[in-house]
Motif scaffolding. Sequence first.
Motif, short mmCIF file in Angstrom:
data_model
loop_
_atom_site.label_atom_id
_atom_site.label_comp_id
_atom_site.label_asym_id
_atom_site.label_seq_id
_atom_site.Cartn_x
_atom_site.Cartn_y
_atom_site.Cartn_z
N ILE A 1 3.76 -24.93 3.02
CA ILE A 1 2.39 -24.51 2.73
C ILE A 1 2.40 -23.71 1.43
CG2 ILE A 1 0.53 -22.98 3.54
CD1 ILE A 1 1.42 -23.65 6.39
N THR A 2 1.29 -23.75 0.72
CA THR A 2 1.07 -22.85 -0.40
C THR A 2 -0.08 -21.93 -0.01
OG1 THR A 2 1.80 -24.52 -1.97
CG2 THR A 2 0.53 -22.69 -2.86
N ALA A 3 0.16 -20.63 -0.06
CA ALA A 3 -0.83 -19.66 0.38
C ALA A 3 -1.34 -18.82 -0.78
CB ALA A 3 -0.23 -18.74 1.44
N SER A 4 -2.46 -18.16 -0.54
CA SER A 4 -3.04 -17.22 -1.49
C SER A 4 -3.37 -15.92 -0.76
CB SER A 4 -4.33 -17.77 -2.10
OG SER A 4 -4.07 -18.96 -2.80
N ILE A 5 -3.26 -14.82 -1.48
CA ILE A 5 -3.55 -13.52 -0.89
C ILE A 5 -4.46 -12.75 -1.83
CG2 ILE A 5 -2.57 -11.28 -0.25
CD1 ILE A 5 -0.03 -12.77 0.54
N VAL A 6 -5.46 -12.11 -1.25
CA VAL A 6 -6.29 -11.17 -1.99
C VAL A 6 -6.28 -9.88 -1.18
CG1 VAL A 6 -8.46 -11.94 -0.97
CG2 VAL A 6 -8.48 -10.82 -3.18
N ALA A 7 -6.23 -8.75 -1.86
CA ALA A 7 -6.17 -7.46 -1.16
C ALA A 7 -6.87 -6.39 -1.99
CB ALA A 7 -4.71 -7.06 -0.94
N GLY A 8 -7.25 -5.34 -1.31
CA GLY A 8 -7.74 -4.14 -1.95
C GLY A 8 -6.66 -3.08 -1.81
N LEU A 9 -6.28 -2.48 -2.91
CA LEU A 9 -5.19 -1.50 -2.90
C LEU A 9 -5.73 -0.09 -3.03
CD1 LEU A 9 -2.71 -3.29 -5.34
CD2 LEU A 9 -2.85 -3.51 -2.85
N THR A 10 -5.06 0.83 -2.35
CA THR A 10 -5.37 2.25 -2.48
C THR A 10 -4.65 2.78 -3.72
OG1 THR A 10 -3.45 3.00 -1.22
CG2 THR A 10 -5.45 2.46 0.05
N SER A 11 -4.71 4.07 -3.94
CA SER A 11 -3.97 4.67 -5.06
C SER A 11 -2.65 5.28 -4.57
CB SER A 11 -4.83 5.75 -5.73
OG SER A 11 -5.16 6.75 -4.78
N ILE A 12 -2.24 4.98 -3.33
CA ILE A 12 -1.01 5.51 -2.75
C ILE A 12 0.15 4.58 -3.08
CG2 ILE A 12 0.16 6.19 -0.62
CD1 ILE A 12 -2.71 6.48 0.62
N PRO A 13 1.14 5.04 -3.86
CA PRO A 13 2.30 4.20 -4.14
C PRO A 13 3.04 3.84 -2.84
CG PRO A 13 2.27 6.13 -5.57
CD PRO A 13 1.22 6.33 -4.53
N THR A 14 3.54 2.61 -2.76
CA THR A 14 4.25 2.19 -1.55
C THR A 14 5.51 3.02 -1.31
OG1 THR A 14 5.38 0.45 -2.79
CG2 THR A 14 3.37 -0.17 -1.62
N SER A 15 6.04 3.64 -2.35
CA SER A 15 7.23 4.48 -2.17
C SER A 15 6.96 5.66 -1.24
CB SER A 15 7.72 5.00 -3.53
OG SER A 15 6.70 5.77 -4.15
N GLU A 16 5.71 6.04 -1.08
CA GLU A 16 5.36 7.15 -0.19
C GLU A 16 5.40 6.76 1.29
OE1 GLU A 16 1.98 9.50 -1.26
OE2 GLU A 16 2.49 9.42 -3.39
N LEU A 17 5.61 5.47 1.58
CA LEU A 17 5.68 5.02 2.98
C LEU A 17 7.09 5.07 3.55
CD1 LEU A 17 3.32 1.92 3.13
CD2 LEU A 17 2.90 4.22 3.97
#
Length: 122
Positions: free
Chosen positions: A89-105
């Motif tokens: 399959i070929t997929a597509s993703i759309v998202a809304g991002l916060t201003s929180i860097p993923t490194s903070e998780l």
Amino acid sequence: QVSGTPYASGNIPVGSSPVQISFPYVTQWIQITHHYNADLRVGFSSNGVQGTNYFLLPGVNPVNGVSQTAILPIKCSSIYLMRDGSTNITASIVAGLTSIPTSELVGTGPSGNNWSGSTGVG
């Protein structure tokens, strides 16, 4: 509250091995789309999509020729995709991002960020 910063990625090839889509910032919401008559596994860890901790995005709707999730209000740093069957399959993703860097998780789950190893994630 403010709207999320836009993120979009298309033509993501998905086969028999998990594909990780990492976001630069924690997501506010996500939507996944594909145009195939095949099911797509969506989860939050590699183990999840290879095991039982995923949900299926079914094959296309014959009326409009598309299969897509609702807008999912999910906070995560990455998602994993894998085909469910023998059709790539070929997929597509759309998202809304916060201003929180993923490194903070880091440290949010038993084996690091994005809750990998957590109950229901895999």
